[in-house]
Design a protein around this motif. Sequence first.
Motif, PDB file in Angstrom:
ATOM      1  N   LYS A 175       0.822  -1.209   0.000  1.00  0.00           N
ATOM      2  CA  LYS A 175       0.000   0.000   0.000  1.00  0.00           C
ATOM      3  C   LYS A 175       0.854   1.257   0.000  1.00  0.00           C
ATOM      4  CE  LYS A 175      -4.094  -2.122   2.066  1.00  0.00           C
ATOM      5  NZ  LYS A 175      -5.060  -2.122   3.200  1.00  0.00           N
ATOM      6  N   VAL A 176       2.005   1.204   0.674  1.00  0.00           N
ATOM      7  CA  VAL A 176       2.914   2.348   0.644  1.00  0.00           C
ATOM      8  C   VAL A 176       3.436   2.558  -0.777  1.00  0.00           C
ATOM      9  CG1 VAL A 176       5.189   3.171   1.382  1.00  0.00           C
ATOM     10  CG2 VAL A 176       3.580   2.245   3.064  1.00  0.00           C
ATOM     11  N   PHE A 177       3.809   1.472  -1.440  1.00  0.00           N
ATOM     12  CA  PHE A 177       4.324   1.587  -2.808  1.00  0.00           C
ATOM     13  C   PHE A 177       3.247   2.107  -3.761  1.00  0.00           C
ATOM     14  CE2 PHE A 177       7.896  -1.825  -2.300  1.00  0.00           C
ATOM     15  CZ  PHE A 177       8.577  -0.964  -1.453  1.00  0.00           C
ATOM     16  N   GLU A 178       2.004   1.735  -3.523  1.00  0.00           N
ATOM     17  CA  GLU A 178       0.909   2.276  -4.344  1.00  0.00           C
ATOM     18  C   GLU A 178       0.882   3.801  -4.274  1.00  0.00           C
ATOM     19  OE1 GLU A 178      -2.875   0.679  -3.269  1.00  0.00           O
ATOM     20  OE2 GLU A 178      -2.279  -1.408  -3.644  1.00  0.00           O
ATOM     21  N   GLU A 179       1.032   4.314  -3.060  1.00  0.00           N
ATOM     22  CA  GLU A 179       1.022   5.767  -2.883  1.00  0.00           C
ATOM     23  C   GLU A 179       2.242   6.413  -3.535  1.00  0.00           C
ATOM     24  OE1 GLU A 179      -1.672   7.616  -0.905  1.00  0.00           O
ATOM     25  OE2 GLU A 179      -2.255   5.793  -1.990  1.00  0.00           O
ATOM     26  N   LEU A 180       3.404   5.808  -3.369  1.00  0.00           N
ATOM     27  CA  LEU A 180       4.613   6.374  -3.951  1.00  0.00           C
ATOM     28  C   LEU A 180       4.545   6.389  -5.476  1.00  0.00           C
ATOM     29  CD1 LEU A 180       7.372   4.812  -1.652  1.00  0.00           C
ATOM     30  CD2 LEU A 180       6.266   7.056  -1.471  1.00  0.00           C
ATOM     31  N   GLU A 181       3.977   5.350  -6.051  1.00  0.00           N
ATOM     32  CA  GLU A 181       3.788   5.337  -7.504  1.00  0.00           C
ATOM     33  C   GLU A 181       2.868   6.477  -7.934  1.00  0.00           C
ATOM     34  OE1 GLU A 181       2.447   2.207 -11.042  1.00  0.00           O
ATOM     35  OE2 GLU A 181       1.750   1.881  -8.974  1.00  0.00           O
ATOM     36  N   ARG A 182       1.821   6.694  -7.182  1.00  0.00           N
ATOM     37  CA  ARG A 182       0.874   7.761  -7.506  1.00  0.00           C
ATOM     38  C   ARG A 182       1.510   9.137  -7.402  1.00  0.00           C
ATOM     39  NH1 ARG A 182      -3.202  10.516  -4.582  1.00  0.00           N
ATOM     40  NH2 ARG A 182      -2.703   9.408  -2.640  1.00  0.00           N
ATOM     41  N   PHE A 183       2.464   9.289  -6.486  1.00  0.00           N
ATOM     42  CA  PHE A 183       3.115  10.584  -6.281  1.00  0.00           C
ATOM     43  C   PHE A 183       4.249  10.834  -7.275  1.00  0.00           C
ATOM     44  CE2 PHE A 183       2.067   9.983  -1.502  1.00  0.00           C
ATOM     45  CZ  PHE A 183       0.751  10.358  -1.736  1.00  0.00           C
ATOM     46  N   GLY A 184       4.602   9.828  -8.077  1.00  0.00           N
ATOM     47  CA  GLY A 184       5.621  10.023  -9.100  1.00  0.00           C
ATOM     48  C   GLY A 184       7.037   9.676  -8.689  1.00  0.00           C
ATOM     49  N   TYR A 185       7.197   8.824  -7.679  1.00  0.00           N
ATOM     50  CA  TYR A 185       8.538   8.396  -7.282  1.00  0.00           C
ATOM     51  C   TYR A 185       9.071   7.334  -8.241  1.00  0.00           C
ATOM     52  CZ  TYR A 185       8.361  11.041  -2.957  1.00  0.00           C
ATOM     53  OH  TYR A 185       8.306  12.075  -2.050  1.00  0.00           O
ATOM     54  N   ASP A 186      10.408   7.322  -8.364  1.00  0.00           N
ATOM     55  CA  ASP A 186      11.080   6.370  -9.241  1.00  0.00           C
ATOM     56  C   ASP A 186      11.846   5.310  -8.460  1.00  0.00           C
ATOM     57  OD1 ASP A 186      10.578   8.111 -11.660  1.00  0.00           O
ATOM     58  OD2 ASP A 186      11.926   9.446 -10.552  1.00  0.00           O
ATOM     59  N   VAL A 238      11.705  20.317   8.581  1.00  0.00           N
ATOM     60  CA  VAL A 238      10.346  20.482   8.065  1.00  0.00           C
ATOM     61  C   VAL A 238      10.219  19.670   6.777  1.00  0.00           C
ATOM     62  CG1 VAL A 238      10.014  22.779   9.082  1.00  0.00           C
ATOM     63  CG2 VAL A 238      10.976  22.570   6.768  1.00  0.00           C
ATOM     64  N   ASP A 239       9.012  19.614   6.231  1.00  0.00           N
ATOM     65  CA  ASP A 239       8.803  18.924   4.964  1.00  0.00           C
ATOM     66  C   ASP A 239       9.581  19.615   3.846  1.00  0.00           C
ATOM     67  OD1 ASP A 239       7.083  17.266   6.313  1.00  0.00           O
ATOM     68  OD2 ASP A 239       5.244  18.037   5.396  1.00  0.00           O
ATOM     69  N   VAL A 240      10.007  18.822   2.866  1.00  0.00           N
ATOM     70  CA  VAL A 240      10.764  19.374   1.742  1.00  0.00           C
ATOM     71  C   VAL A 240       9.912  20.406   1.009  1.00  0.00           C
ATOM     72  CG1 VAL A 240      11.899  18.847  -0.450  1.00  0.00           C
ATOM     73  CG2 VAL A 240      12.124  17.270   1.504  1.00  0.00           C
ATOM     74  N   GLY A 241      10.481  21.589   0.832  1.00  0.00           N
ATOM     75  CA  GLY A 241       9.774  22.691   0.192  1.00  0.00           C
ATOM     76  C   GLY A 241       9.259  23.715   1.173  1.00  0.00           C
ATOM     77  N   ASP A 242       9.206  23.358   2.456  1.00  0.00           N
ATOM     78  CA  ASP A 242       8.715  24.292   3.483  1.00  0.00           C
ATOM     79  C   ASP A 242       9.856  25.007   4.196  1.00  0.00           C
ATOM     80  OD1 ASP A 242       6.158  23.495   2.886  1.00  0.00           O
ATOM     81  OD2 ASP A 242       5.921  22.198   4.650  1.00  0.00           O
ATOM     82  N   PHE A 255       3.829  14.056   3.671  1.00  0.00           N
ATOM     83  CA  PHE A 255       5.216  14.468   3.449  1.00  0.00           C
ATOM     84  C   PHE A 255       5.722  13.953   2.105  1.00  0.00           C
ATOM     85  CE2 PHE A 255       9.457  12.516   3.498  1.00  0.00           C
ATOM     86  CZ  PHE A 255      10.239  13.665   3.406  1.00  0.00           C
ATOM     87  N   ALA A 256       5.482  12.670   1.829  1.00  0.00           N
ATOM     88  CA  ALA A 256       5.939  12.086   0.567  1.00  0.00           C
ATOM     89  C   ALA A 256       5.301  12.787  -0.626  1.00  0.00           C
ATOM     90  CB  ALA A 256       5.615  10.593   0.543  1.00  0.00           C
ATOM     91  N   GLU A 257       4.016  13.088  -0.527  1.00  0.00           N
ATOM     92  CA  GLU A 257       3.311  13.746  -1.627  1.00  0.00           C
ATOM     93  C   GLU A 257       3.841  15.164  -1.843  1.00  0.00           C
ATOM     94  OE1 GLU A 257      -1.284  14.462  -3.128  1.00  0.00           O
ATOM     95  OE2 GLU A 257      -0.883  14.193  -0.990  1.00  0.00           O
ATOM     96  N   LYS A 258       3.968  15.941  -0.776  1.00  0.00           N
ATOM     97  CA  LYS A 258       4.432  17.327  -0.886  1.00  0.00           C
ATOM     98  C   LYS A 258       5.865  17.402  -1.407  1.00  0.00           C
ATOM     99  CE  LYS A 258       3.854  20.096   2.559  1.00  0.00           C
ATOM    100  NZ  LYS A 258       3.872  20.567   3.971  1.00  0.00           N
ATOM    101  N   LEU A 279       9.744  19.095  -5.595  1.00  0.00           N
ATOM    102  CA  LEU A 279      10.942  18.886  -6.394  1.00  0.00           C
ATOM    103  C   LEU A 279      10.626  18.820  -7.886  1.00  0.00           C
ATOM    104  CD1 LEU A 279      12.901  16.388  -4.129  1.00  0.00           C
ATOM    105  CD2 LEU A 279      13.327  18.812  -4.463  1.00  0.00           C
ATOM    106  N   HIS A 280       9.478  18.246  -8.226  1.00  0.00           N
ATOM    107  CA  HIS A 280       9.090  18.212  -9.636  1.00  0.00           C
ATOM    108  C   HIS A 280       8.746  19.603 -10.167  1.00  0.00           C
ATOM    109  CE1 HIS A 280       8.435  13.689  -9.375  1.00  0.00           C
ATOM    110  NE2 HIS A 280       9.093  13.837 -10.501  1.00  0.00           N
ATOM    111  N   SER A 281       8.415  20.531  -9.276  1.00  0.00           N
ATOM    112  CA  SER A 281       8.020  21.874  -9.721  1.00  0.00           C
ATOM    113  C   SER A 281       9.222  22.776 -10.017  1.00  0.00           C
ATOM    114  CB  SER A 281       7.142  22.545  -8.655  1.00  0.00           C
ATOM    115  OG  SER A 281       7.916  22.996  -7.554  1.00  0.00           O
TER     116      SER A 281
END
Length: 349
Positions: free
Chosen positions: A83-94, A293-297, A334-337, A342-344
């Motif tokens: 289930k964690v990998f499902e989320e990471l795939e959705r967020f665009g991780y490689d 903090v979270d990456v980007g914050d 955190f993973a999603e943000k 970084l993609h932005s």
Amino acid sequence: MSRKKSADPELAQKLSRRNMLGVAAGATAAAVLGASATPAAAQGTGTGLGHGHGHGQPVLPPGRLGIQLYSLRDKVSTIGFAKVFEELERFGYDEVEFAGYTQGSAGPITLPQLKRLAKDHGLKGIGSHVNYYDNNNPNAYSFAQNLTKVLDDAQELGLDHIGTASGPFRYGSTVDAWKRAAADFNAYGAAAKRRGMKFYQHNHAEEFSFATDQPNVRLYDVLLAETDPSLVYLEMDIYWAFAGQFRFSKTPEGKPAPFDPLRYVLKQPHRYPLFHVKDGVEDIAARDGYRMVDVGDGDIDYKRFISAVNKTRGGRRDHHWQVEHDQPVDSILFAEKSSAHLHSLRERR
């Protein structure tokens, strides 16, 4: 002998020689830095200026975004890898970097199953953190106690890198102690290389402190000088490197000793295949000079850092960027943000 001079001429010669390595490879990227290597925290200006996104080339190289699964340990241990990998795939991780191969109450899982799960979700296992040593337990799952088993498991998972986040303090904090640890690392690196993998060490802030017997010698420099560049690689945790910059820009005697984490990379970019992307808000009242903090914050300028590494020879191809937060409030968020931020990031053309 004066303490202002190195008591170890052999080490001084190695440091000088190793510092020259990679200068040509890093020269182009170094041009983006300017002349100053003064710590950002000491200037009071922060490191986060210039985060602008723009509309140019993506800063993040394609296929190189990963996450250290330690950040998601709460979810791995409850809902499991699938289930964690499902989320990471959705967020665009490689890629994923492991911090253990079990999933707690989610039930048992074999290494072949874990490898298949990652592949099914478009994720490549890029590395794994394993303890350096546990001298009190001969059966410990560590490099020092069970090297063959550690490498067997990494090979079964198909990892390109296998490393440790343990500091090289096994024998103490003297120059000779770190030379002994470097010898251990060279041995692990040679064993990993024979299996087609790279051994690496991940830093915290303390690696940038000074030897207790030679207070003008930075321990990280001993590690670089005493390890074989073809056998031992580094994973720079950028947050902890900047924390080290804040804490250890003066020797114990109060002598200025500034350094820039990025310049370490640009001198020898081939030694840094992996990075931890971890963010912090500058806070000079905190021990480390930052609050995580979270990456980007936060205030760490990842656009500048990644862009500079990209400009080294093979930079967009040879380096991998693993996001991490030691204690995220919401690990999935955190993973999603982090991925979105970084993609932005864009480089202006």
